[in-house]
Motif scaffolding. Structure first.
Motif, PDB file in Angstrom:
ATOM      1  N   ASN A 122      36.492   9.980  66.411  1.00 23.10           N
ATOM      2  CA  ASN A 122      37.658   9.300  66.981  1.00 23.10           C
ATOM      3  C   ASN A 122      38.933   9.613  66.216  1.00 23.10           C
ATOM      4  O   ASN A 122      39.880   8.842  66.236  1.00 23.10           O
ATOM      5  CB  ASN A 122      37.418   7.792  67.015  1.00 23.10           C
ATOM      6  CG  ASN A 122      36.993   7.245  65.663  1.00 23.10           C
ATOM      7  OD1 ASN A 122      37.003   7.976  64.674  1.00 23.10           O
ATOM      8  ND2 ASN A 122      36.632   5.978  65.620  1.00 23.10           N
ATOM      9  N   VAL A 123      38.949  10.735  65.490  1.00 24.54           N
ATOM     10  CA  VAL A 123      40.154  11.208  64.809  1.00 24.54           C
ATOM     11  C   VAL A 123      40.460  12.610  65.310  1.00 24.54           C
ATOM     12  O   VAL A 123      39.597  13.295  65.879  1.00 24.54           O
ATOM     13  CB  VAL A 123      39.975  11.219  63.270  1.00 24.54           C
ATOM     14  CG1 VAL A 123      39.868   9.807  62.728  1.00 24.54           C
ATOM     15  CG2 VAL A 123      38.766  12.046  62.862  1.00 24.54           C
ATOM     16  N   GLU A 124      41.671  13.047  65.088  1.00 30.72           N
ATOM     17  CA  GLU A 124      42.087  14.376  65.527  1.00 30.72           C
ATOM     18  C   GLU A 124      41.720  15.410  64.469  1.00 30.72           C
ATOM     19  O   GLU A 124      42.022  15.260  63.289  1.00 30.72           O
ATOM     20  CB  GLU A 124      43.596  14.394  65.774  1.00 30.72           C
ATOM     21  CG  GLU A 124      44.115  15.734  66.284  1.00 30.72           C
ATOM     22  CD  GLU A 124      45.618  15.734  66.457  1.00 30.72           C
ATOM     23  OE1 GLU A 124      46.180  16.806  66.774  1.00 30.72           O
ATOM     24  OE2 GLU A 124      46.244  14.665  66.256  1.00 30.72           O
ATOM     25  N   LEU A 125      41.065  16.460  64.904  1.00 30.93           N
ATOM     26  CA  LEU A 125      40.655  17.521  63.986  1.00 30.93           C
ATOM     27  C   LEU A 125      41.805  18.499  63.789  1.00 30.93           C
ATOM     28  O   LEU A 125      42.571  18.797  64.713  1.00 30.93           O
ATOM     29  CB  LEU A 125      39.426  18.251  64.524  1.00 30.93           C
ATOM     30  CG  LEU A 125      38.153  17.400  64.665  1.00 30.93           C
ATOM     31  CD1 LEU A 125      37.039  18.221  65.292  1.00 30.93           C
ATOM     32  CD2 LEU A 125      37.713  16.867  63.305  1.00 30.93           C
ATOM     33  N   VAL A 126      41.901  19.029  62.583  1.00 33.81           N
ATOM     34  CA  VAL A 126      42.972  19.966  62.253  1.00 33.81           C
ATOM     35  C   VAL A 126      42.693  21.345  62.836  1.00 33.81           C
ATOM     36  O   VAL A 126      43.602  22.017  63.344  1.00 33.81           O
ATOM     37  CB  VAL A 126      43.145  20.045  60.721  1.00 33.81           C
ATOM     38  CG1 VAL A 126      44.175  21.104  60.352  1.00 33.81           C
ATOM     39  CG2 VAL A 126      43.555  18.690  60.161  1.00 33.81           C
ATOM     40  N   ASP A 127      41.430  21.784  62.795  1.00 39.64           N
ATOM     41  CA  ASP A 127      41.066  23.129  63.235  1.00 39.64           C
ATOM     42  C   ASP A 127      40.720  23.140  64.726  1.00 39.64           C
ATOM     43  O   ASP A 127      40.278  22.130  65.297  1.00 39.64           O
ATOM     44  CB  ASP A 127      39.858  23.648  62.446  1.00 39.64           C
ATOM     45  CG  ASP A 127      40.148  23.760  60.958  1.00 39.64           C
ATOM     46  OD1 ASP A 127      41.315  24.040  60.608  1.00 39.64           O
ATOM     47  OD2 ASP A 127      39.231  23.557  60.147  1.00 39.64           O
ATOM     48  N   SER A 128      40.893  24.311  65.321  1.00 41.30           N
ATOM     49  CA  SER A 128      40.439  24.506  66.694  1.00 41.30           C
ATOM     50  C   SER A 128      38.919  24.582  66.720  1.00 41.30           C
ATOM     51  O   SER A 128      38.262  24.758  65.691  1.00 41.30           O
ATOM     52  CB  SER A 128      41.049  25.786  67.271  1.00 41.30           C
ATOM     53  OG  SER A 128      40.601  26.919  66.529  1.00 41.30           O
ATOM     54  N   GLN A 169      32.303  20.868  55.564  1.00 39.24           N
ATOM     55  CA  GLN A 169      32.210  22.282  55.923  1.00 39.24           C
ATOM     56  C   GLN A 169      33.586  22.924  56.103  1.00 39.24           C
ATOM     57  O   GLN A 169      33.691  24.020  56.647  1.00 39.24           O
ATOM     58  CB  GLN A 169      31.381  22.440  57.199  1.00 39.24           C
ATOM     59  CG  GLN A 169      29.967  21.905  57.040  1.00 39.24           C
ATOM     60  CD  GLN A 169      29.170  22.009  58.313  1.00 39.24           C
ATOM     61  OE1 GLN A 169      28.635  23.066  58.648  1.00 39.24           O
ATOM     62  NE2 GLN A 169      29.093  20.910  59.049  1.00 39.24           N
ATOM     63  N   GLY A 170      34.634  22.223  55.649  1.00 42.45           N
ATOM     64  CA  GLY A 170      35.961  22.813  55.608  1.00 42.45           C
ATOM     65  C   GLY A 170      36.864  22.459  56.755  1.00 42.45           C
ATOM     66  O   GLY A 170      37.993  22.976  56.833  1.00 42.45           O
ATOM     67  N   SER A 171      36.438  21.590  57.668  1.00 44.71           N
ATOM     68  CA  SER A 171      37.270  21.222  58.821  1.00 44.71           C
ATOM     69  C   SER A 171      37.818  19.822  58.612  1.00 44.71           C
ATOM     70  O   SER A 171      37.088  18.824  58.712  1.00 44.71           O
ATOM     71  CB  SER A 171      36.439  21.272  60.112  1.00 44.71           C
ATOM     72  OG  SER A 171      36.006  22.592  60.366  1.00 44.71           O
ATOM     73  N   GLY A 172      39.116  19.720  58.314  1.00 46.81           N
ATOM     74  CA  GLY A 172      39.732  18.441  58.039  1.00 46.81           C
ATOM     75  C   GLY A 172      40.133  17.700  59.295  1.00 46.81           C
ATOM     76  O   GLY A 172      39.965  18.190  60.432  1.00 46.81           O
ATOM     77  N   PHE A 173      40.684  16.515  59.120  1.00 47.38           N
ATOM     78  CA  PHE A 173      41.093  15.685  60.246  1.00 47.38           C
ATOM     79  C   PHE A 173      42.359  14.924  59.856  1.00 47.38           C
ATOM     80  O   PHE A 173      42.725  14.850  58.684  1.00 47.38           O
ATOM     81  CB  PHE A 173      39.987  14.707  60.645  1.00 47.38           C
ATOM     82  CG  PHE A 173      39.541  13.797  59.536  1.00 47.38           C
ATOM     83  CD1 PHE A 173      40.185  12.595  59.278  1.00 47.38           C
ATOM     84  CD2 PHE A 173      38.462  14.146  58.738  1.00 47.38           C
ATOM     85  CE1 PHE A 173      39.773  11.762  58.252  1.00 47.38           C
ATOM     86  CE2 PHE A 173      38.038  13.317  57.703  1.00 47.38           C
ATOM     87  CZ  PHE A 173      38.695  12.128  57.457  1.00 47.38           C
ATOM     88  N   LYS A 174      42.996  14.347  60.852  1.00 48.05           N
ATOM     89  CA  LYS A 174      44.198  13.554  60.619  1.00 48.05           C
ATOM     90  C   LYS A 174      44.189  12.365  61.566  1.00 48.05           C
ATOM     91  O   LYS A 174      43.663  12.417  62.690  1.00 48.05           O
ATOM     92  CB  LYS A 174      45.463  14.398  60.809  1.00 48.05           C
ATOM     93  CG  LYS A 174      45.611  15.061  62.165  1.00 48.05           C
ATOM     94  CD  LYS A 174      46.850  15.935  62.202  1.00 48.05           C
ATOM     95  CE  LYS A 174      46.999  16.657  63.531  1.00 48.05           C
ATOM     96  NZ  LYS A 174      48.217  17.516  63.557  1.00 48.05           N
ATOM     97  N   ASP A 175      44.790  11.292  61.095  1.00 42.44           N
ATOM     98  CA  ASP A 175      44.891  10.060  61.858  1.00 42.44           C
ATOM     99  C   ASP A 175      46.264   9.461  61.578  1.00 42.44           C
ATOM    100  O   ASP A 175      46.474   8.795  60.568  1.00 42.44           O
ATOM    101  CB  ASP A 175      43.776   9.092  61.464  1.00 42.44           C
ATOM    102  CG  ASP A 175      43.762   7.849  62.350  1.00 42.44           C
ATOM    103  OD1 ASP A 175      44.482   7.844  63.376  1.00 42.44           O
ATOM    104  OD2 ASP A 175      43.039   6.900  62.020  1.00 42.44           O
ATOM    105  N   GLY A 176      47.203   9.728  62.441  1.00 43.53           N
ATOM    106  CA  GLY A 176      48.571   9.292  62.225  1.00 43.53           C
ATOM    107  C   GLY A 176      49.207  10.092  61.109  1.00 43.53           C
ATOM    108  O   GLY A 176      49.253  11.322  61.129  1.00 43.53           O
ATOM    109  N   ALA A 177      49.707   9.381  60.076  1.00 43.61           N
ATOM    110  CA  ALA A 177      50.332  10.065  58.940  1.00 43.61           C
ATOM    111  C   ALA A 177      49.317  10.531  57.909  1.00 43.61           C
ATOM    112  O   ALA A 177      49.669  11.249  56.978  1.00 43.61           O
ATOM    113  CB  ALA A 177      51.344   9.131  58.275  1.00 43.61           C
TER     114      ALA A 177
END
Length: 430
Positions: free
Chosen positions: A89-95, A30-38
């Motif tokens: 358990n990952v950090e989301l890019v969007d608020s 639905q367009g909300s990405g995530f990041k995990d470290g690099a």
């Protein structure tokens, strides 16, 4: 997939991450990405996006649509996605606010697909338009919109064909990358199936590649008809299928002419066929018919303007949502240049459509101009023959009058001579 990879590759039990990964992929679709470290992943898997929209539309058709259903369904959908956002358990890019806005847009699109065709409001608006807008204008709007969507579909089909060619042509490189990664057969199969979620993104990038704009994988590689290199890319099997440059000049020229040729043919079909504007010159005999046909050219011109707008706007939207990131530095921008790609699609489409319109306009002027010239020539020829016959009649009339006058003069002279001889003979009558 995680279970098979754990069994074949060993290590930790990756299947324990299946629920968090599923939640993250639902949000990513639905367009909300995530990041995990690099690792940063914001490229939306458009195949999953279409699946989510189809799911919402199917539920709407199954249980019915109403304002109460829309409100309750949207509320449940937002709560579900908010729960997923807090459970991953990952950090989301969007608020959280932007995330809820994106998920609401996806739900509304799916619900609208189910609700709009059956809506009484839409039927009332359609009836109102039928009463207040003339039939030719409505037909122009419909033809312009449908033609634009049809052209965009043709371009996407061409992009899909290009992706299939990339896969067939570069299958050796894909197999080599799988071998370098050490994956076993089951892991390869399931990883390939999972990569299909990004297949529509590749199709959209292929459209940009076919028409000359190309695409790039961050700062590491760029691909177009004139260049293609991926030596600096990570060893992902999906990158092994990316294209190389086209060496043959006539193939490049042919590919660049695809949108021009397709739009020109589509424009001619719309102007000539019965379900389009059905231009016919045969049987138009006078100037009023010529003026009527000339005024009809305003409708296809309007339809072609609408088609160009539909193609440009939809192509820009597709190019925008197909882009994303795979990292924070060199892979922070993956995809196409939206403005350049939209221009490469929109400009040849407009040129092709209005070339067909201009060709039909020239044919009309030639047809009626030839008929007018032939008619003037015939009128001039018939007028000359009429004037010659009138001159002959005048000459014959003048000759007849001369003959009659000479006969009358001779008769008058004969009568005068007879009267003279009678009076001068000296004979006395009793």
């Amino acid at each position: 997939m995680l279970l098979v990879i754990s069994m074949e590759e060993g290590g930790d039990n990756l299947s324990a991450l299946s629920v968090p990964l599923t939640e993250a992929m639902v949000l990513l679709s639905q367009g909300s990405g995530f990041k995990d470290g690099a690792i940063v992943l914001t490229i939306t898997p458009l195949l999953l996006t279409m699946s989510v929209i189809a799911l919402v539309a199917s539920l709407g058709r199954r249980f019915g649509t109403s304002l109460r259903g829309l409100t309750s369904g949207l509320l449940f959908w937002e709560l579900m996605n908010a729960f997923f956002a807090h459970a991953v358990n990952v950090e989301l890019v969007d608020s959280i606010g932007l995330l809820l806005a994106k998920t609401a847009v996806v739900f509304l699109i799916g619900y609208a697909i189910a609700a709009v065709p059956q809506s009484a409001f839409i039927r009332e608006r359609r009836d109102w338009l039928a009463q207040h807008i003339s039939m030719p204008v409505r037909k122009t709007l419909v033809i312009g919109t449908v033609l634009g969507l049809l052209l965009l579909t043709c371009y996407l089909v061409a992009g899909a064909a290009a992706v299939v060619y990339w896969i067939v042509d570069n299958q050796t490189a894909i197999v080599k990358l799988y071998a370098l990664s050490g994956m076993q057969t089951g892991s390869r199969i399931l990883t390939t199936i999972s990569a299909l979620a990004w297949l529509p993104n590749l199709v959209v990038w292929a459209v940009s590649w076919l028409f000359g704009a190309g695409f790039s994988i961050g700062d590491l590689a760029s691909f177009s008809l004139w260049s293609g290199q991926g030596s600096s890319l990570p060893a992902l099997p999906l990158f092994g299928m990316l294209p190389s440059a086209v060496e043959t000049d006539w193939i490049r020229i042919t590919l660049l002419c695809v949108p021009l040729a397709v739009s020109f043919i589509a424009g001619m079909v719309v102007m000539l066929f019965n379900k389009g504007f059905r231009f016919r010159f045969k049987g138009a005999d006078d100037d009023r018919d010529a003026k009527r046909v000339a005024l009809r050219f305003a409708y296809p011109a309007g339809a072609f303007c609408i088609s160009c707008a539909v193609v440009s706007l939809c192509a820009s939207a597709l190019f925008s949502i197909s882009n994303g990131a795979l990292g924070t530095k060199h892979l922070a921008r993956v995809g196409v240049d939206v403005i350049a790609s939209a221009r490469k699609v929109g400009q040849p489409t407009a040129v092709g459509l209005f070339s067909s319109w201009l060709l039909m306009l020239v044919v009309m002027f030639l047809y009626f101009g030839t008929r007018l010239a032939v008619r003037r020539f015939r009128e001039g020829k018939s007028g000359k023959s009429v004037s010659n016959s009138e001159e002959d009649n005048r000459e014959s009339t003048g000759v007849a009058r001369t003959v009659v006058s000479s006969i009358n003069n001779k008769e008058e002279q004969g009568d005068n001579n007879l009267s003279t001889d009678t009076t001068g003979s000296g004979i006395s009558l009793p």
